[in-house]
Design a protein around this motif. Sequence first.
Motif, PDB file in Angstrom:
ATOM      1  N   PHE A  54      34.329  43.549  29.959  1.00 48.91           N
ATOM      2  CA  PHE A  54      33.416  44.282  30.829  1.00 48.91           C
ATOM      3  C   PHE A  54      33.772  45.755  30.703  1.00 48.91           C
ATOM      4  N   SER A  55      32.801  46.557  30.317  1.00 52.38           N
ATOM      5  CA  SER A  55      33.096  47.952  29.981  1.00 52.38           C
ATOM      6  C   SER A  55      33.043  48.893  31.178  1.00 52.38           C
ATOM      7  N   GLU A  56      32.486  48.454  32.296  1.00 50.64           N
ATOM      8  CA  GLU A  56      32.378  49.320  33.469  1.00 50.64           C
ATOM      9  C   GLU A  56      33.216  48.755  34.610  1.00 50.64           C
ATOM     10  N   VAL A  57      34.306  49.438  34.914  1.00 56.26           N
ATOM     11  CA  VAL A  57      35.195  49.027  35.994  1.00 56.26           C
ATOM     12  C   VAL A  57      35.633  50.246  36.781  1.00 56.26           C
ATOM     13  N   ASP A  58      35.688  50.097  38.085  1.00 55.64           N
ATOM     14  CA  ASP A  58      36.197  51.142  38.967  1.00 55.64           C
ATOM     15  C   ASP A  58      37.320  50.517  39.785  1.00 55.64           C
ATOM     16  N   ALA A  59      38.493  51.100  39.728  1.00 54.75           N
ATOM     17  CA  ALA A  59      39.643  50.505  40.405  1.00 54.75           C
ATOM     18  C   ALA A  59      40.488  51.584  41.062  1.00 54.75           C
ATOM     19  N   ALA A  60      41.243  51.190  42.054  1.00 52.25           N
ATOM     20  CA  ALA A  60      42.144  52.106  42.745  1.00 52.25           C
ATOM     21  C   ALA A  60      43.411  51.363  43.132  1.00 52.25           C
ATOM     22  N   LEU A  61      44.500  52.094  43.115  1.00 51.52           N
ATOM     23  CA  LEU A  61      45.810  51.554  43.476  1.00 51.52           C
ATOM     24  C   LEU A  61      46.426  52.451  44.533  1.00 51.52           C
ATOM     25  N   TYR A  62      46.684  51.866  45.697  1.00 51.69           N
ATOM     26  CA  TYR A  62      47.405  52.602  46.743  1.00 51.69           C
ATOM     27  C   TYR A  62      48.810  52.030  46.842  1.00 51.69           C
ATOM     28  N   VAL A  63      49.807  52.891  46.739  1.00 50.25           N
ATOM     29  CA  VAL A  63      51.208  52.486  46.820  1.00 50.25           C
ATOM     30  C   VAL A  63      51.813  53.085  48.074  1.00 50.25           C
ATOM     31  N   SER A  77      31.183  45.878  36.965  1.00 49.89           N
ATOM     32  CA  SER A  77      29.757  45.659  36.748  1.00 49.89           C
ATOM     33  C   SER A  77      29.560  44.478  35.804  1.00 49.89           C
ATOM     34  N   LEU A  78      28.917  43.415  36.290  1.00 51.77           N
ATOM     35  CA  LEU A  78      28.696  42.248  35.448  1.00 51.77           C
ATOM     36  C   LEU A  78      27.712  42.544  34.319  1.00 51.77           C
ATOM     37  N   ALA A  79      26.814  43.505  34.530  1.00 52.68           N
ATOM     38  CA  ALA A  79      25.856  43.867  33.490  1.00 52.68           C
ATOM     39  C   ALA A  79      26.528  44.533  32.297  1.00 52.68           C
ATOM     40  N   SER A  80      27.776  44.965  32.457  1.00 55.64           N
ATOM     41  CA  SER A  80      28.478  45.651  31.364  1.00 55.64           C
ATOM     42  C   SER A  80      29.187  44.686  30.429  1.00 55.64           C
ATOM     43  N   ILE A  81      28.870  43.393  30.519  1.00 58.74           N
ATOM     44  CA  ILE A  81      29.504  42.395  29.651  1.00 58.74           C
ATOM     45  C   ILE A  81      29.221  42.717  28.190  1.00 58.74           C
ATOM     46  N   ASP A  82      30.234  42.518  27.353  1.00 54.83           N
ATOM     47  CA  ASP A  82      30.115  42.792  25.919  1.00 54.83           C
ATOM     48  C   ASP A  82      30.922  41.742  25.175  1.00 54.83           C
ATOM     49  N   LEU A  97      22.030  32.544  33.455  1.00 58.89           N
ATOM     50  CA  LEU A  97      23.487  32.511  33.442  1.00 58.89           C
ATOM     51  C   LEU A  97      24.077  33.352  34.587  1.00 58.89           C
ATOM     52  N   LEU A  98      24.516  34.580  34.319  1.00 62.32           N
ATOM     53  CA  LEU A  98      25.140  35.383  35.380  1.00 62.32           C
ATOM     54  C   LEU A  98      24.149  35.844  36.446  1.00 62.32           C
ATOM     55  N   ASP A  99      22.903  36.079  36.045  1.00 65.83           N
ATOM     56  CA  ASP A  99      21.875  36.581  36.965  1.00 65.83           C
ATOM     57  C   ASP A  99      22.356  37.885  37.614  1.00 65.83           C
ATOM     58  N   VAL A 100      22.513  38.926  36.808  1.00 61.05           N
ATOM     59  CA  VAL A 100      23.088  40.176  37.297  1.00 61.05           C
ATOM     60  C   VAL A 100      22.187  40.907  38.289  1.00 61.05           C
ATOM     61  N   GLU A 101      20.905  40.545  38.331  1.00 66.13           N
ATOM     62  CA  GLU A 101      20.046  41.124  39.366  1.00 66.13           C
ATOM     63  C   GLU A 101      20.484  40.655  40.741  1.00 66.13           C
ATOM     64  N   ARG A 102      20.936  39.425  40.811  1.00 65.59           N
ATOM     65  CA  ARG A 102      21.390  38.857  42.091  1.00 65.59           C
ATOM     66  C   ARG A 102      22.890  39.029  42.294  1.00 65.59           C
ATOM     67  N   ARG A 103      23.618  39.091  41.192  1.00 68.06           N
ATOM     68  CA  ARG A 103      25.073  39.251  41.249  1.00 68.06           C
ATOM     69  C   ARG A 103      25.457  40.474  40.424  1.00 68.06           C
ATOM     70  N   PRO A 104      25.271  41.670  40.927  1.00 67.72           N
ATOM     71  CA  PRO A 104      25.524  42.862  40.113  1.00 67.72           C
ATOM     72  C   PRO A 104      26.997  43.134  39.834  1.00 67.72           C
ATOM     73  N   THR A 105      27.889  42.692  40.724  1.00 70.48           N
ATOM     74  CA  THR A 105      29.305  43.031  40.572  1.00 70.48           C
ATOM     75  C   THR A 105      30.197  41.848  40.888  1.00 70.48           C
ATOM     76  N   LEU A 126      38.637  37.336  45.041  1.00 69.38           N
ATOM     77  CA  LEU A 126      37.613  37.750  44.091  1.00 69.38           C
ATOM     78  C   LEU A 126      36.258  37.316  44.624  1.00 69.38           C
ATOM     79  N   THR A 127      35.325  38.265  44.690  1.00 68.03           N
ATOM     80  CA  THR A 127      33.978  37.988  45.163  1.00 68.03           C
ATOM     81  C   THR A 127      32.994  38.176  44.018  1.00 68.03           C
ATOM     82  N   ILE A 128      32.218  37.132  43.744  1.00 68.70           N
ATOM     83  CA  ILE A 128      31.133  37.202  42.778  1.00 68.70           C
ATOM     84  C   ILE A 128      29.875  36.758  43.499  1.00 68.70           C
ATOM     85  N   GLY A 129      28.901  37.650  43.604  1.00 68.71           N
ATOM     86  CA  GLY A 129      27.717  37.342  44.393  1.00 68.71           C
ATOM     87  C   GLY A 129      28.090  37.164  45.851  1.00 68.71           C
ATOM     88  N   ASP A 130      27.767  36.008  46.422  1.00 59.96           N
ATOM     89  CA  ASP A 130      28.080  35.755  47.827  1.00 59.96           C
ATOM     90  C   ASP A 130      29.227  34.764  47.991  1.00 59.96           C
TER      91      ASP A 130
END
Length: 200
Positions: A54-63, A77-82, A97-105, A126-130
């Motif tokens: 997945f080419s689009e990821v946003d992450a943060a680490l708090y220490v 972003s599930l739409a960024s699958i490659d 399959l993934l239905d990224v319109e309904r499960r974008p992330t 981990l949350t995928i869709g609902d």
Amino acid sequence: MADNNSSLTDSPTATATSTAALPIAPGDWALDPLHSAVNFTIRHLGIAKVRGRFSEVDAALYVGETPADVRVTATISLASIDTGNADRDAHTRSADLLDVERRPTMVFRSTGVSGSDEDWSLVGELTIGDVTRPVTLDVEFGGVVDVPMDGSRHAGFEATGEIRRSDFGLDFGGGMLGDVVKIQLDMEFVEPREPQGQAG
């Protein structure tokens, strides 16, 4: 981006944490997206592996001062699958399959961390869709280095784990695609700099 301001102890699924000293400095570490990757492997027909990312990821680490204060969040972003095949990727994004319109992330939020030295365990949800399910990742700490070009300080981590597609209602392709998805994350974070205008 997922909210990373809630304390680990606020979550009912928070786990006990190690009292080992943390190997990196406290603060909000920012993701270096150019040197981070979210990869996966799934079986095809039970005889071969399909690898992707997945080419689009946003992450943060708090220490914080102790492992109990550590928080990790990531939104992918599930739409960024490659998977290296445009037609296959388009079909995977579709409602079949993934239905990224309904499960974008898919969103990961940590609930606990334990370990020492180079080997750590990160527990979260981990949350995928609902659908939200618990996930445990084995984390290898790669170390901290100073980047001479700009003086920034970077820390590297490799996290591995696996999920079952059926746990998230993604049970399409039975008999063709395996249920288990193996995950490998290579993540690089940048240490927070000293606040401007404050003397030491």
